[in-house]
Enzyme design. Structure first.
Site, PDB file in Angstrom:
ATOM      1  N   GLY A 179       0.860  -1.190   0.000  1.00  0.00           N
ATOM      2  CA  GLY A 179       0.000   0.000   0.000  1.00  0.00           C
ATOM      3  C   GLY A 179       0.894   1.238   0.000  1.00  0.00           C
ATOM      4  O   GLY A 179       0.521   2.301   0.498  1.00  0.00           O
ATOM      5  N   ARG A 194     -14.753   2.871  11.702  1.00  0.00           N
ATOM      6  CA  ARG A 194     -13.714   2.025  11.099  1.00  0.00           C
ATOM      7  C   ARG A 194     -14.317   0.713  10.616  1.00  0.00           C
ATOM      8  O   ARG A 194     -13.894   0.163   9.603  1.00  0.00           O
ATOM      9  CB  ARG A 194     -12.592   1.761  12.107  1.00  0.00           C
ATOM     10  CG  ARG A 194     -11.780   3.013  12.441  1.00  0.00           C
ATOM     11  CD  ARG A 194     -10.739   2.695  13.494  1.00  0.00           C
ATOM     12  NE  ARG A 194      -9.954   3.836  13.913  1.00  0.00           N
ATOM     13  CZ  ARG A 194     -10.363   4.761  14.796  1.00  0.00           C
ATOM     14  NH1 ARG A 194     -11.579   4.697  15.317  1.00  0.00           N
ATOM     15  NH2 ARG A 194      -9.563   5.738  15.143  1.00  0.00           N
ATOM     16  N   ILE A 229      -1.678  -2.153   9.736  1.00  0.00           N
ATOM     17  CA  ILE A 229      -2.196  -0.788   9.917  1.00  0.00           C
ATOM     18  C   ILE A 229      -3.634  -0.694   9.388  1.00  0.00           C
ATOM     19  O   ILE A 229      -4.453   0.056   9.918  1.00  0.00           O
ATOM     20  CB  ILE A 229      -1.272   0.226   9.193  1.00  0.00           C
ATOM     21  CG1 ILE A 229       0.095   0.288   9.888  1.00  0.00           C
ATOM     22  CG2 ILE A 229      -1.908   1.610   9.122  1.00  0.00           C
ATOM     23  CD1 ILE A 229       1.141   1.143   9.183  1.00  0.00           C
ATOM     24  N   SER A 230      -3.961  -1.475   8.365  1.00  0.00           N
ATOM     25  CA  SER A 230      -5.274  -1.384   7.710  1.00  0.00           C
ATOM     26  C   SER A 230      -6.411  -1.589   8.701  1.00  0.00           C
ATOM     27  O   SER A 230      -6.389  -2.521   9.509  1.00  0.00           O
ATOM     28  CB  SER A 230      -5.388  -2.438   6.602  1.00  0.00           C
ATOM     29  OG  SER A 230      -4.265  -2.383   5.767  1.00  0.00           O
ATOM     30  N   ASP A 290      -2.344   5.758  18.642  1.00  0.00           N
ATOM     31  CA  ASP A 290      -3.103   6.075  19.865  1.00  0.00           C
ATOM     32  C   ASP A 290      -2.152   6.537  20.971  1.00  0.00           C
ATOM     33  O   ASP A 290      -2.466   7.455  21.736  1.00  0.00           O
ATOM     34  CB  ASP A 290      -3.896   4.847  20.325  1.00  0.00           C
ATOM     35  CG  ASP A 290      -4.856   4.367  19.240  1.00  0.00           C
ATOM     36  OD1 ASP A 290      -5.498   5.217  18.615  1.00  0.00           O
ATOM     37  OD2 ASP A 290      -4.934   3.144  19.008  1.00  0.00           O
ATOM     38  N   ARG A 342      -0.858  10.045  20.113  1.00  0.00           N
ATOM     39  CA  ARG A 342      -1.882  11.055  20.438  1.00  0.00           C
ATOM     40  C   ARG A 342      -1.979  11.253  21.953  1.00  0.00           C
ATOM     41  O   ARG A 342      -2.036  12.395  22.424  1.00  0.00           O
ATOM     42  CB  ARG A 342      -3.243  10.591  19.896  1.00  0.00           C
ATOM     43  CG  ARG A 342      -3.351  10.723  18.390  1.00  0.00           C
ATOM     44  CD  ARG A 342      -4.681  10.183  17.892  1.00  0.00           C
ATOM     45  NE  ARG A 342      -4.816  10.396  16.468  1.00  0.00           N
ATOM     46  CZ  ARG A 342      -5.364   9.539  15.614  1.00  0.00           C
ATOM     47  NH1 ARG A 342      -5.848   8.390  16.050  1.00  0.00           N
ATOM     48  NH2 ARG A 342      -5.442   9.831  14.342  1.00  0.00           N
ATOM     49  N   HIS A 393      -8.279  -0.695  18.700  1.00  0.00           N
ATOM     50  CA  HIS A 393      -8.063   0.544  17.945  1.00  0.00           C
ATOM     51  C   HIS A 393      -9.356   0.993  17.266  1.00  0.00           C
ATOM     52  O   HIS A 393      -9.471   0.960  16.047  1.00  0.00           O
ATOM     53  CB  HIS A 393      -6.941   0.359  16.914  1.00  0.00           C
ATOM     54  CG  HIS A 393      -6.715   1.598  16.094  1.00  0.00           C
ATOM     55  ND1 HIS A 393      -6.219   2.769  16.623  1.00  0.00           N
ATOM     56  CD2 HIS A 393      -6.981   1.874  14.796  1.00  0.00           C
ATOM     57  CE1 HIS A 393      -6.174   3.697  15.698  1.00  0.00           C
ATOM     58  NE2 HIS A 393      -6.636   3.191  14.563  1.00  0.00           N
TER      59      HIS A 393
HETATM   60  N1  LIG Z   1      -3.866   1.643  12.504  1.00  0.00           N
HETATM   61  C1  LIG Z   1      -4.031   2.942  12.490  1.00  0.00           C
HETATM   62  O1  LIG Z   1      -3.802   3.614  13.502  1.00  0.00           O
HETATM   63  C2  LIG Z   1      -4.438   3.655  11.235  1.00  0.00           C
HETATM   64  C3  LIG Z   1      -4.260   5.044  11.126  1.00  0.00           C
HETATM   65  C4  LIG Z   1      -4.631   5.683   9.946  1.00  0.00           C
HETATM   66  C5  LIG Z   1      -5.163   4.939   8.897  1.00  0.00           C
HETATM   67  N2  LIG Z   1      -5.321   3.598   9.032  1.00  0.00           N
HETATM   68  C6  LIG Z   1      -5.852   2.789   7.934  1.00  0.00           C
HETATM   69  O2  LIG Z   1      -4.848   2.590   6.944  1.00  0.00           O
HETATM   70  C7  LIG Z   1      -5.464   2.297   5.693  1.00  0.00           C
HETATM   71  C8  LIG Z   1      -4.834   3.110   4.581  1.00  0.00           C
HETATM   72  O3  LIG Z   1      -5.085   4.473   4.757  1.00  0.00           O
HETATM   73  P1  LIG Z   1      -4.534   5.575   3.686  1.00  0.00           P
HETATM   74  O4  LIG Z   1      -4.948   6.890   4.199  1.00  0.00           O
HETATM   75  O5  LIG Z   1      -3.097   5.315   3.385  1.00  0.00           O
HETATM   76  O6  LIG Z   1      -5.411   5.186   2.414  1.00  0.00           O
HETATM   77  P2  LIG Z   1      -5.092   5.504   0.877  1.00  0.00           P
HETATM   78  O7  LIG Z   1      -6.327   5.230   0.110  1.00  0.00           O
HETATM   79  O8  LIG Z   1      -4.463   6.845   0.750  1.00  0.00           O
HETATM   80  O9  LIG Z   1      -3.979   4.440   0.504  1.00  0.00           O
HETATM   81  C9  LIG Z   1      -4.239   3.068   0.475  1.00  0.00           C
HETATM   82  C10 LIG Z   1      -3.354   2.438  -0.556  1.00  0.00           C
HETATM   83  O10 LIG Z   1      -3.639   1.042  -0.556  1.00  0.00           O
HETATM   84  C11 LIG Z   1      -3.530   0.595  -1.886  1.00  0.00           C
HETATM   85  N3  LIG Z   1      -4.181  -0.692  -2.053  1.00  0.00           N
HETATM   86  C12 LIG Z   1      -5.499  -0.979  -2.197  1.00  0.00           C
HETATM   87  N4  LIG Z   1      -5.656  -2.310  -2.379  1.00  0.00           N
HETATM   88  C13 LIG Z   1      -4.428  -2.852  -2.317  1.00  0.00           C
HETATM   89  C14 LIG Z   1      -3.935  -4.167  -2.444  1.00  0.00           C
HETATM   90  N5  LIG Z   1      -4.738  -5.213  -2.651  1.00  0.00           N
HETATM   91  N6  LIG Z   1      -2.599  -4.362  -2.352  1.00  0.00           N
HETATM   92  C15 LIG Z   1      -1.766  -3.308  -2.129  1.00  0.00           C
HETATM   93  N7  LIG Z   1      -2.173  -2.049  -2.029  1.00  0.00           N
HETATM   94  C16 LIG Z   1      -3.488  -1.826  -2.123  1.00  0.00           C
HETATM   95  C17 LIG Z   1      -4.177   1.717  -2.695  1.00  0.00           C
HETATM   96  O11 LIG Z   1      -3.802   1.633  -4.069  1.00  0.00           O
HETATM   97  C18 LIG Z   1      -3.615   2.941  -1.990  1.00  0.00           C
HETATM   98  O12 LIG Z   1      -2.416   3.377  -2.579  1.00  0.00           O
HETATM   99  C19 LIG Z   1      -6.953   2.564   5.899  1.00  0.00           C
HETATM  100  O13 LIG Z   1      -7.609   1.349   6.121  1.00  0.00           O
HETATM  101  C20 LIG Z   1      -6.992   3.405   7.168  1.00  0.00           C
HETATM  102  O14 LIG Z   1      -8.207   3.312   7.844  1.00  0.00           O
HETATM  103  C21 LIG Z   1      -4.984   2.958  10.171  1.00  0.00           C
HETATM  104  O1  LIG Z   2      -9.611   7.115  12.241  1.00  0.00           O
HETATM  105  C1  LIG Z   2      -9.334   6.464  11.236  1.00  0.00           C
HETATM  106  O2  LIG Z   2     -10.188   6.039  10.449  1.00  0.00           O
HETATM  107  C2  LIG Z   2      -7.896   6.203  10.901  1.00  0.00           C
HETATM  108  C3  LIG Z   2      -7.090   5.705  12.051  1.00  0.00           C
HETATM  109  O3  LIG Z   2      -7.609   4.545  12.608  1.00  0.00           O
HETATM  110  C4  LIG Z   2      -6.824   6.744  13.090  1.00  0.00           C
HETATM  111  O4  LIG Z   2      -6.917   6.434  14.277  1.00  0.00           O
HETATM  112  O5  LIG Z   2      -6.487   7.882  12.724  1.00  0.00           O
END
Ligand SMILES: NC(=O)c1ccc[n+]([C@@H]2O[C@H](COP(=O)([O-])OP(=O)(O)OC[C@H]3O[C@@H](n4cnc5c(N)ncnc54)[C@H](O)[C@@H]3O)[C@@H](O)[C@H]2O)c1
Ligand SMILES: O=C(O)C[C@H](O)C(=O)O
Length: 349
Positions: free
Chosen positions: A43, A122, A152-153, A185, A188, A212
């Site tokens: 990703g 989420r 992370i997803s 978390d 923050r 989360h």
């Molecule tokens: N754990 C946490 O604390 C946390 C924090 C923020 C965001 N997130 C999560 O992280 C994820 C990504 O967020 P983002 O803002 O980078 O999104 P984004 O849409 O900007 O980027 C996601 C990327 O994933 C790629 N992707 C989609 N399907 C794929 C696959 N099968 N294989 C490889 N890559 C693939 C897309 O092409 C894109 O480039 C979201 O699910 C979001 O909720 C988690």
């Molecule tokens: O809030 C979200 O959807 C993204 C991530 O889990 C976050 O905590 O920022």
């Protein structure tokens, strides 16, 4: 970025020394003569993926950086590869290159999937992201079954159990090597606490446990250091702000995604901790959502001691205030149901 830190980054980027991400981020020290370590980011062309790839390129503990996405990776990889730091960068795009991207990886970081828009939880991401995580984890079990996986997803409370089930089915599951990244978390909680307690944020520690999402995020301000004796109302407000931190960013971005830059920072901190653990650095402890027996739930975020094999020990919760004890009991039903949803998905599909 604070002025002193910015000056430090700029000074380093002009010097011949390989910049150390951990020094930049924590003012610690990392060895440049550390073992060869391959890190893959799945990703990598996304909102989190790009700045995370940049931060991993700055980490001298990484010798190979593998950037994979379904689109856009050649440009990101070409761009990042020009940075004069230790790691060799390679970009991979599309499913037929996923195996190459993963092969030999010590750590796989997964920020692949869709982010929230205002009004969404989420869990609303489950339908799309569960399938993405499933296919990526199937490939991990084939091409780098021994890698540490940093998930992370979202929804992390479900994607980690999905990953565990996929690895179990493939016969490659090792509970010491699967991590839900909850570092944001903690980041923050530290920032918000330092603001209220009026202490230097650089010296603040706050464990965050549970999961989360919303109320499953439980910051333990009673264990925060340095102590500040904040009134109960302020602790409640800090807790709520930490739980709603993701939503705060989603709303501010107004439809253009969720936290990316702070998440990249948090993801880089956690991956750095995993690398240090693998390299035998002692006393590396971070909070993470892992397989756990510290409550009756099969997965739970708490402090985890990281070592040469991943999880060295899942550490206990420590003493909780009455307010935190209530928060702990309140979060269990939601966390249980998110975990079960992930397990069911992985075993049905
Ligand atoms: N754990 C946490 O604390 C946390 C924090 C923020 C965001 N997130 C999560 O992280 C994820 C990504 O967020 P983002 O803002 O980078 O999104 P984004 O849409 O900007 O980027 C996601 C990327 O994933 C790629 N992707 C989609 N399907 C794929 C696959 N099968 N294989 C490889 N890559 C693939 C897309 O092409 C894109 O480039 C979201 O699910 C979001 O909720 C988690
Ligand atoms: O809030 C979200 O959807 C993204 C991530 O889990 C976050 O905590 O920022």
């Amino acid at each position: 970025m604070k002025a002193a830190m910015l000056r430090s980054v700029l000074r380093r980027s002009c010097s011949t020394t390989v910049p150390s991400a951990s020094h930049v981020m924590r003012r610690g020290f990392s060895s440049e003569s550390s073992p060869e370590r391959k890190v893959a980011v799945l990703g990598a062309a996304g909102g989190i993926g790009q700045p995370l790839a940049l931060l991993m390129k700055l980490n001298p503990l990484v010798s190979k950086l593998s950037l994979y996405d379904i689109a856009g990776t050649p440009g990101v990889a070409a761009d990042i590869s020009h940075i004069n730091t230790r790691s060799e960068v390679a970009g991979f795009m599309g499913e037929d290159q996923l195996g190459q991207a993963l092969e030999g990886s010590d750590i796989v970081i997964i920020p692949a999937g869709v982010p929230r828009k205002p009004g969404m939880t989420r869990d609303d991401l489950f339908n799309i992201n569960a399938g993405i995580v499933k296919s990526l984890c199937t490939a991990i079990s084939k091409y780098c079954p021994n890698a540490l996986v940093n998930m992370i997803s979202n929804p992390v409370n479900s994607t980690v159990p999905i990953a565990a089930e996929i690895f179990k089915k493939a016969g490659t599951y090792n509970e010491k090597k699967l991590f839900g990244v909850t570092t944001l978390d903690v980041v923050r909680a530290k920032t918000f606490y330092a603001g209220k307690a009026k202490v230097n944020v650089a010296g603040v520690n706050v464990p965050v446990v549970g999961g989360h999402a919303g109320i499953t995020i439980l910051p333990l301000f009673s264990q925060a250091t340095p102590t500040a004796n904040l009134p109960d109302e302020e602790i409640k407000a800090l807790t709520k702000r930490t739980q709603d931190g993701g939503t705060e960013v989603v709303e501010a971005k107004a439809g253009k995604g969720s936290a990316t830059l702070s998440m990249a920072y948090a993801g880089a901190i956690f991956a750095d901790a995993c690398l240090k653990g693998l390299n035998g650095v002692p006393d590396v402890v971070e909070c993470s959502f892992v397989q756990s027996t510290i409550t009756e739930l099969p997965f739970f975020a708490s402090k985890v001691w990281l070592g040469k094999n991943g999880v060295e020990e899942v550490l206990g919760l420590g003493p909780l205030s009455d307010y935190e004890q209530q928060g702990l009991e309140a979060l269990k039903p939601e966390l249980k149901s998110s975990i079960e949803k992930g397990i069911k998905f992985a075993n049905q599909s």
